[in-house]
Design a protein around this motif. Structure first.
Motif, PDB file in Angstrom:
ATOM      1  N   MET A 186      27.348 -23.842 -12.680  1.00 31.92           N
ATOM      2  CA  MET A 186      27.927 -22.679 -12.022  1.00 31.92           C
ATOM      3  C   MET A 186      27.380 -21.402 -12.671  1.00 31.92           C
ATOM      4  N   PHE A 187      27.054 -20.437 -11.816  1.00 35.35           N
ATOM      5  CA  PHE A 187      26.553 -19.138 -12.253  1.00 35.35           C
ATOM      6  C   PHE A 187      27.343 -18.036 -11.543  1.00 35.35           C
ATOM      7  N   LEU A 188      27.104 -16.805 -11.970  1.00 31.43           N
ATOM      8  CA  LEU A 188      27.694 -15.623 -11.345  1.00 31.43           C
ATOM      9  C   LEU A 188      26.581 -14.765 -10.772  1.00 31.43           C
ATOM     10  N   SER A 189      26.830 -14.204  -9.592  1.00 37.77           N
ATOM     11  CA  SER A 189      25.803 -13.407  -8.929  1.00 37.77           C
ATOM     12  C   SER A 189      26.444 -12.228  -8.209  1.00 37.77           C
ATOM     13  N   LEU A 190      25.710 -11.142  -8.196  1.00 40.08           N
ATOM     14  CA  LEU A 190      26.144  -9.925  -7.522  1.00 40.08           C
ATOM     15  C   LEU A 190      25.423  -9.721  -6.198  1.00 40.08           C
ATOM     16  N   GLN A 230      30.010  11.008  -7.590  1.00 34.37           N
ATOM     17  CA  GLN A 230      31.441  11.327  -7.592  1.00 34.37           C
ATOM     18  C   GLN A 230      32.216  10.510  -6.557  1.00 34.37           C
ATOM     19  N   LYS A 231      31.650   9.397  -6.130  1.00 35.76           N
ATOM     20  CA  LYS A 231      32.333   8.465  -5.237  1.00 35.76           C
ATOM     21  C   LYS A 231      32.451   7.117  -5.923  1.00 35.76           C
ATOM     22  N   ILE A 232      33.578   6.465  -5.763  1.00 32.34           N
ATOM     23  CA  ILE A 232      33.847   5.187  -6.417  1.00 32.34           C
ATOM     24  C   ILE A 232      33.531   4.060  -5.447  1.00 32.34           C
ATOM     25  N   LYS A 233      32.737   3.089  -5.902  1.00 26.76           N
ATOM     26  CA  LYS A 233      32.309   1.965  -5.073  1.00 26.76           C
ATOM     27  C   LYS A 233      32.660   0.660  -5.790  1.00 26.76           C
ATOM     28  N   HIS A 234      32.851  -0.390  -4.985  1.00 20.71           N
ATOM     29  CA  HIS A 234      33.263  -1.696  -5.504  1.00 20.71           C
ATOM     30  C   HIS A 234      32.257  -2.759  -5.047  1.00 20.71           C
ATOM     31  N   PHE A 235      31.881  -3.678  -5.974  1.00 22.87           N
ATOM     32  CA  PHE A 235      30.948  -4.766  -5.699  1.00 22.87           C
ATOM     33  C   PHE A 235      31.580  -6.061  -6.206  1.00 22.87           C
ATOM     34  N   GLN A 236      31.623  -7.053  -5.345  1.00 18.52           N
ATOM     35  CA  GLN A 236      32.252  -8.322  -5.691  1.00 18.52           C
ATOM     36  C   GLN A 236      31.237  -9.255  -6.346  1.00 18.52           C
ATOM     37  N   ILE A 237      31.653  -9.887  -7.431  1.00 19.36           N
ATOM     38  CA  ILE A 237      30.829 -10.836  -8.179  1.00 19.36           C
ATOM     39  C   ILE A 237      31.348 -12.238  -7.862  1.00 19.36           C
ATOM     40  N   LEU A 238      30.497 -13.038  -7.206  1.00 21.00           N
ATOM     41  CA  LEU A 238      30.920 -14.353  -6.719  1.00 21.00           C
ATOM     42  C   LEU A 238      30.253 -15.464  -7.528  1.00 21.00           C
ATOM     43  N   PRO A 239      30.931 -16.610  -7.671  1.00 24.54           N
ATOM     44  CA  PRO A 239      30.314 -17.762  -8.348  1.00 24.54           C
ATOM     45  C   PRO A 239      29.362 -18.498  -7.397  1.00 24.54           C
ATOM     46  N   CYS A 240      28.306 -19.046  -7.943  1.00 23.00           N
ATOM     47  CA  CYS A 240      27.351 -19.854  -7.170  1.00 23.00           C
ATOM     48  C   CYS A 240      26.910 -21.037  -8.034  1.00 23.00           C
TER      49      CYS A 240
END
Length: 583
Positions: free
Chosen positions: A542-546, A526-536
């Motif tokens: 180029m790829f995307l990674s968490l 019941q808590k909202i969390k945020h994770f940024q997805i960055l390019p590498c």
């Protein structure tokens, strides 16, 4: 004159005796209906005994129209003198048994209507001590417990989506909220995952609630104002408490758990709530807004099947210290969406108990405020369980039973070639099966390297990079229902809160701080969390990674598919996409 008066009295006495005799044979018919008795012969003997008396009483009188099964007989006419007739005709002329049955039915009907009127006129009398009642007795006596007349015909309903667009549908009067959601899912080609719901929204009051599946839409619309409307959206938390009851009912808030030192298993906890003979209780502190005032007061509150009560002396449960706050029978629990602005609430976790008869009167609403989101969810879920009981469990089981029945017909039939997939080598003139597993693995790795070289060569020849806005891999995620574009953090919180704070609920959006990055917003406990997805970048691609390049993906679709199967660095797997639909 004296002789005429005596004859009138004698005729009246005869009619009385005739009625008594007919009533006697009527009750004799009821008592001897199973025996072999010739009732027609008895009636004829009775009429023949009175024939001489009847013929002698041919005085001038006016007779009323005769009744046949409660209706005027066609052959009945006004006559000024009684004519002697045969016994059979006389029996047909006088029908005391039918008249008596009609009188008995009318009397019984009047008594039922009078009793219904008296009961419906009584006010709701909540019982603060349902544990003293027998299991079969009702804790509340109110007009809402009486059977209501079902509406009939066709009705026009207007339903809105999250983007404000509406659709008008014509539904029958007996259509339930579950059936209407199924109809909208079919018409709008939505994914039928049994998580769609119909929401009752009151913008003037800042309230909304999710309709129960068994509620009649027409009856709910009758209690709404012209400004109120129905919304069609997802609600993953509607029956989540059946799967994880301990997350919805903390032990410190359930009085039964405290009495047993918190050793109650989850299944027994739900049975205690669903069993009508048990007396569970939710207790805790709540901020209560005083009626007609802007001030809030912190009280110790108890929620029982009979209603919501507060203690006038600390945490005492004695009957003399309990006062009724709200009744459950004729009320519904709503989420307050503009608590701090409209009602000056002390916290953000406000909810409201609204009587069904109240339309726009804010003074009649019972405003409540909890300390945190888990407490508010516990109070609102317990309110639904106490009011509807086993009906909620039946609503929860119906989609599962339907899915089980359809699984026998909708299961895909796999072909023989799909059941026996093998590695093949097509480098020669004819294809051959690769039996050696080491050779098969090396062939797969070579195929992967060849795919990367082709992709890199296309980039050198002028094809845009995978992260370029015009490339397919860079924009394909925008077609997905879980991607919401450039929305703010607050808007993502609102969407997740509206569709239920359950574990694994998620959405993806563009990052506001980094134009080349994305943000995964998800809910856990019941808590909202945020994770940024960055390019590498790796080998010029180029790829995307968490997780800072430890796990790389070519696009967001591949990333979401991976984390729906693997937890990785996330607190839980991605389960429920936060989606919106345009009607």
């Amino acid at each position: 004159t004296t002789l005429s008066g005596a004859m009138d009295q004698f005729y009246i006495l005869y009619l009385i005796l005739l009625s008594i005799s007919d009533m006697f044979f009527f009750f004799l018919f009821l008592s001897l209906s199973e025996d072999d008795v010739d009732l027609e012969a008895l009636v004829n003997d009775m009429n023949s005994s009175f024939e001489s008396l009847y013929t002698s009483c041919s005085v001038q009188t006016e007779s009323t129209p005769l009744l046949h099964n409660g209706q005027p007989h066609r052959s009945a006419t006004y006559q000024t003198q009684a004519q002697p007739t045969s016994p059979h005709q006389r029996l047909h002329r006088s029908q005391p048994m039918h008249i008596l049955a009609i009188l008995l039915y009318s009397s019984r009907r009047l008594q039922e209507e009078e009793q219904q009127y008296r009961t419906s006129s009584l006010p709701a009398i909540p019982n603060p001590f349902p544990e003293l009642c027998s299991p079969a007795s009702s804790p509340t006596l109110s007009s809402g417990s009486l059977p209501q007349c079902q509406p009939s015909g066709k009705y026009i309903i207007k339903i809105f989506s999250e983007d404000g667009m509406g659709k008008v549908v014509e539904i029958p009067a007996d259509m339930m909220a579950r059936d209407l959601c199924q109809f909208l899912v079919y018409k709008n080609h939505c994914v039928d995952d049994n998580s769609w719901a119909l929401v009752e929204h009151h913008p003037a009051l800042g309230l909304e609630r999710c309709l129960e599946d068994h509620e009649l839409v027409v009856q709910v619309q009758a209690s709404m104002t012209s400004e109120s409307k129905f919304l069609f959206r997802k609600n993953y938390a509607k029956y989540e408490f059946f799967k994880n009851p301990l997350n919805f009912f903390p032990e410190q808030m359930v009085a039964w758990c405290q009495e047993t030192n918190g050793t109650i298993p989850p299944s027994q906890l739900l049975q205690n709530f669903l069993n009508s003979s048990s007396c569970p209780e939710i207790q805790g502190y709540l901020y209560v807004k005083e009626m007609g005032r802007k001030s809030w007061k912190k009280l110790y509150v108890f929620l029982r099947r009979s209603g919501l009560y507060f203690s006038t002396k600390g945490t005492s449960k004695e009957p003399r210290h309990l006062q009724l706050l709200a009744d459950l029978e004729d009320s519904n629990v709503f989420t307050v969406i503009t608590g701090r602005k409209l009602h000056n609430a002390p916290t953000d976790f406000e909810f409201c108990i609204k009587p069904n008869k109240v339309r726009n009167e804010v003074k009649e609403l019972r405003m409540l405020c909890a300390e945190d989101e888990q407490s508010r969810t516990c109070w609102m879920t317990a309110f639904r369980l106490f009011k509807y009981g086993i009906l909620l469990y039946q609503n929860y089981k119906i989609p599962q039973q339907r899915k089980t029945l359809l699984s026998h017909f909708s299961a895909p039939v796999r072909s023989v070639s799909e059941n026996s997939l093998v590695a093949m080598d097509f480098s020669g003139r004819i294809g051959r099966v690769i039996d050696n597993p080491v050779e098969a693995q090396s062939a797969a790795m070579e195929e992967g390297h060849a795919w990367r070289k082709r992709s890199h060569r296309m980039n050198i020849l002028g094809s845009p990079s995978p992260l370029h806005p015009s490339s397919l891999s860079g924009v394909i995620h925008r077609t997905q229902l879980w991607f919401h574009g450039r929305i703010s953090r607050e808007e993502s919180h609102k969407l997740i809160h509206q569709q239920g704070r359950v574990d694994g609920m998620f959405l993806l959006r563009d990052s506001q701080s980094n134009p080349k990055a994305f943000v995964l917003t998800m809910c856990h406990h019941q808590k909202i969390k945020h994770f940024q997805i960055l390019p590498c970048e790796e080998d010029g691609q180029m790829f995307l990674s968490l997780d800072d390049g430890a796990t790389k993906f070519t696009d967001l679709i591949q990333l979401v598919e991976f984390y729906t199967l693997n937890r990785g660095v996330l607190p839980c797997k991605l389960k429920h996409p936060c989606t919106t639909v345009a009607l």
